[in-house]
Design a protein around this motif. Structure first.
Motif, mmCIF file in Angstrom:
data_model
loop_
_atom_site.group_PDB
_atom_site.id
_atom_site.type_symbol
_atom_site.label_atom_id
_atom_site.label_comp_id
_atom_site.label_asym_id
_atom_site.label_seq_id
_atom_site.Cartn_x
_atom_site.Cartn_y
_atom_site.Cartn_z
ATOM 1 N N ASP A 82 -21.808 -21.526 -12.862
ATOM 2 C CA ASP A 82 -21.395 -20.562 -11.838
ATOM 3 C C ASP A 82 -20.417 -19.517 -12.359
ATOM 4 O OD1 ASP A 82 -21.392 -22.752 -8.884
ATOM 5 O OD2 ASP A 82 -22.995 -21.706 -9.946
ATOM 6 N N ASP A 83 -19.854 -19.734 -13.535
ATOM 7 C CA ASP A 83 -18.952 -18.744 -14.127
ATOM 8 C C ASP A 83 -19.716 -17.622 -14.824
ATOM 9 O OD1 ASP A 83 -16.876 -21.502 -15.069
ATOM 10 O OD2 ASP A 83 -16.552 -20.117 -13.394
ATOM 11 N N THR A 84 -21.018 -17.743 -14.899
ATOM 12 C CA THR A 84 -21.834 -16.715 -15.539
ATOM 13 C C THR A 84 -21.708 -15.393 -14.795
ATOM 14 O OG1 THR A 84 -23.426 -18.294 -16.427
ATOM 15 C CG2 THR A 84 -24.187 -16.029 -16.120
ATOM 16 N N ALA A 85 -21.305 -14.366 -15.514
ATOM 17 C CA ALA A 85 -21.081 -13.048 -14.902
ATOM 18 C C ALA A 85 -20.663 -12.066 -15.987
ATOM 19 C CB ALA A 85 -19.986 -13.126 -13.844
ATOM 20 N N VAL A 86 -20.616 -10.805 -15.599
ATOM 21 C CA VAL A 86 -19.959 -9.800 -16.434
ATOM 22 C C VAL A 86 -18.492 -9.764 -16.023
ATOM 23 C CG1 VAL A 86 -19.854 -7.376 -17.094
ATOM 24 C CG2 VAL A 86 -22.075 -8.458 -16.675
ATOM 25 N N TYR A 87 -17.624 -9.873 -16.984
ATOM 26 C CA TYR A 87 -16.180 -9.911 -16.738
ATOM 27 C C TYR A 87 -15.567 -8.558 -17.094
ATOM 28 C CZ TYR A 87 -16.275 -14.904 -15.885
ATOM 29 O OH TYR A 87 -16.517 -16.144 -15.336
ATOM 30 N N TYR A 88 -14.731 -8.062 -16.183
ATOM 31 C CA TYR A 88 -14.080 -6.770 -16.336
ATOM 32 C C TYR A 88 -12.570 -6.931 -16.266
ATOM 33 C CZ TYR A 88 -18.681 -4.968 -14.921
ATOM 34 O OH TYR A 88 -20.020 -4.686 -14.824
ATOM 35 N N CYS A 89 -11.850 -6.114 -17.026
ATOM 36 C CA CYS A 89 -10.404 -6.038 -16.862
ATOM 37 C C CYS A 89 -10.062 -4.695 -16.226
ATOM 38 C CB CYS A 89 -9.681 -6.213 -18.188
ATOM 39 S SG CYS A 89 -10.122 -5.018 -19.467
ATOM 40 N N ALA A 90 -8.913 -4.656 -15.568
ATOM 41 C CA ALA A 90 -8.514 -3.449 -14.849
ATOM 42 C C ALA A 90 -6.997 -3.395 -14.734
ATOM 43 C CB ALA A 90 -9.157 -3.427 -13.467
ATOM 44 N N THR A 91 -6.491 -2.195 -14.483
ATOM 45 C CA THR A 91 -5.049 -1.979 -14.366
ATOM 46 C C THR A 91 -4.653 -1.728 -12.912
ATOM 47 O OG1 THR A 91 -5.337 0.395 -14.764
ATOM 48 C CG2 THR A 91 -4.855 -0.965 -16.679
ATOM 49 N N ASP A 92 -3.503 -2.256 -12.544
ATOM 50 C CA ASP A 92 -2.944 -2.058 -11.204
ATOM 51 C C ASP A 92 -1.613 -1.331 -11.346
ATOM 52 O OD1 ASP A 92 -1.811 -2.153 -8.725
ATOM 53 O OD2 ASP A 92 -1.996 -4.336 -8.500
ATOM 54 N N PRO A 93 -1.534 -0.061 -10.926
ATOM 55 C CA PRO A 93 -0.308 0.712 -11.123
ATOM 56 C C PRO A 93 0.890 0.201 -10.331
ATOM 57 C CG PRO A 93 -1.870 1.928 -9.768
ATOM 58 C CD PRO A 93 -2.596 0.728 -10.301
ATOM 59 N N THR A 94 0.668 -0.676 -9.365
ATOM 60 C CA THR A 94 1.812 -1.224 -8.629
ATOM 61 C C THR A 94 2.620 -2.182 -9.495
ATOM 62 O OG1 THR A 94 0.717 -3.187 -7.732
ATOM 63 C CG2 THR A 94 0.449 -1.128 -6.503
ATOM 64 N N GLY A 95 1.986 -2.717 -10.539
ATOM 65 C CA GLY A 95 2.672 -3.660 -11.412
ATOM 66 C C GLY A 95 2.589 -5.109 -10.967
ATOM 67 N N TRP A 96 2.026 -5.339 -9.792
ATOM 68 C CA TRP A 96 1.962 -6.714 -9.261
ATOM 69 C C TRP A 96 0.713 -7.437 -9.726
ATOM 70 C CZ3 TRP A 96 6.590 -7.566 -7.810
ATOM 71 C CH2 TRP A 96 7.324 -6.600 -7.104
ATOM 72 N N ALA A 97 0.692 -8.721 -9.494
ATOM 73 C CA ALA A 97 -0.484 -9.556 -9.772
ATOM 74 C C ALA A 97 -1.317 -9.593 -8.498
ATOM 75 C CB ALA A 97 -0.063 -10.960 -10.184
ATOM 76 N N SER A 98 -2.034 -8.533 -8.265
ATOM 77 C CA SER A 98 -2.719 -8.355 -6.991
ATOM 78 C C SER A 98 -4.168 -8.829 -7.040
ATOM 79 C CB SER A 98 -2.704 -6.886 -6.590
ATOM 80 O OG SER A 98 -3.481 -6.688 -5.435
ATOM 81 N N PRO A 99 -4.627 -9.514 -5.982
ATOM 82 C CA PRO A 99 -6.044 -9.875 -5.891
ATOM 83 C C PRO A 99 -6.905 -8.805 -5.217
ATOM 84 C CG PRO A 99 -4.859 -10.895 -4.105
ATOM 85 C CD PRO A 99 -3.845 -10.121 -4.909
ATOM 86 N N VAL A 100 -6.296 -7.694 -4.849
ATOM 87 C CA VAL A 100 -6.983 -6.665 -4.066
ATOM 88 C C VAL A 100 -7.651 -5.657 -4.999
ATOM 89 C CG1 VAL A 100 -6.754 -4.894 -2.319
ATOM 90 C CG2 VAL A 100 -5.303 -6.955 -2.221
ATOM 91 N N ARG A 101 -8.961 -5.651 -4.998
ATOM 92 C CA ARG A 101 -9.704 -4.809 -5.926
ATOM 93 C C ARG A 101 -9.379 -3.327 -5.777
ATOM 94 N NH1 ARG A 101 -16.169 -5.077 -5.726
ATOM 95 N NH2 ARG A 101 -15.829 -3.650 -3.989
ATOM 96 N N SER A 102 -9.164 -2.860 -4.572
ATOM 97 C CA SER A 102 -8.918 -1.430 -4.344
ATOM 98 C C SER A 102 -7.609 -0.944 -4.947
ATOM 99 C CB SER A 102 -8.953 -1.124 -2.850
ATOM 100 O OG SER A 102 -7.939 -1.837 -2.178
ATOM 101 N N GLU A 103 -6.736 -1.849 -5.331
ATOM 102 C CA GLU A 103 -5.468 -1.437 -5.937
ATOM 103 C C GLU A 103 -5.611 -1.109 -7.422
ATOM 104 O OE1 GLU A 103 -2.275 -3.847 -3.089
ATOM 105 O OE2 GLU A 103 -2.185 -4.000 -5.269
ATOM 106 N N TYR A 104 -6.731 -1.456 -7.993
ATOM 107 C CA TYR A 104 -6.929 -1.254 -9.420
ATOM 108 C C TYR A 104 -7.538 0.116 -9.676
ATOM 109 C CZ TYR A 104 -5.623 -6.064 -10.084
ATOM 110 O OH TYR A 104 -4.914 -7.235 -10.106
ATOM 111 N N ASP A 105 -7.001 0.804 -10.681
ATOM 112 C CA ASP A 105 -7.464 2.176 -10.907
ATOM 113 C C ASP A 105 -8.329 2.327 -12.155
ATOM 114 O OD1 ASP A 105 -4.172 3.503 -11.919
ATOM 115 O OD2 ASP A 105 -5.293 1.754 -12.589
#
Length: 123
Positions: free
Chosen positions: A88-111
């Motif tokens: 079930d871990d099979t997927a394409v994995y992406y990294c992204a940056t969050d300018p707020t600096g927090w450890a956020s689970p909210v996808r829309s916060e990533y730029d």
């Protein structure tokens, strides 16, 4: 900022992989960083996130106890150690940056988003 994720591959269930996300163009030391994944036909979901200092992390329930996110700001790199992998871990994995600096689970916060790296776990 440009992000490049690498380290994916084919692994048997129960195995381990370590993903890396290397940033260039600017320092990521003030950014929160997240790892997301997208399986075929599914949405891109949060896997793990880490705040700017590395002192706070977030994990999706499905990976708690198996995955570990970490960062090395001196190397401008974020890591995802994945143990006890499941099909079930099979997927394409992406990294992204969050300018707020927090450890956020909210996808829309990533730029900024990197190109993904494919992880395939065979049963």
């Amino acid at each position: 900022v440009q992000l490049q994720a690498f380290g994916g591959g084919l692994v048997q269930a129960g195995g381990s992989l370590r993903l890396s996300c290397a940033a260039s163009g600017r320092t990521i030391s003030t950014y929160g960083m997240g790892w997301f994944r997208q399986a075929p036909g599914k949405e891109r979901d949060i896997v793990a996130a880490i705040n700017w200092s590395g002192g706070s992390t977030y994990y999706a329930d499905s990976v708690k106890g198996r995955f570990t996110i970490s960062r090395d700001n001196a190397k401008n790199t974020v890591y995802l150690q994945m143990n006890s992998l499941k099909p079930d871990d099979t997927a394409v994995y992406y990294c992204a940056t969050d300018p707020t600096g927090w450890a956020s689970p909210v996808r829309s916060e990533y730029d900024y988003w990197g190109r993904g790296t494919l992880v395939t776990v065979s049963s």
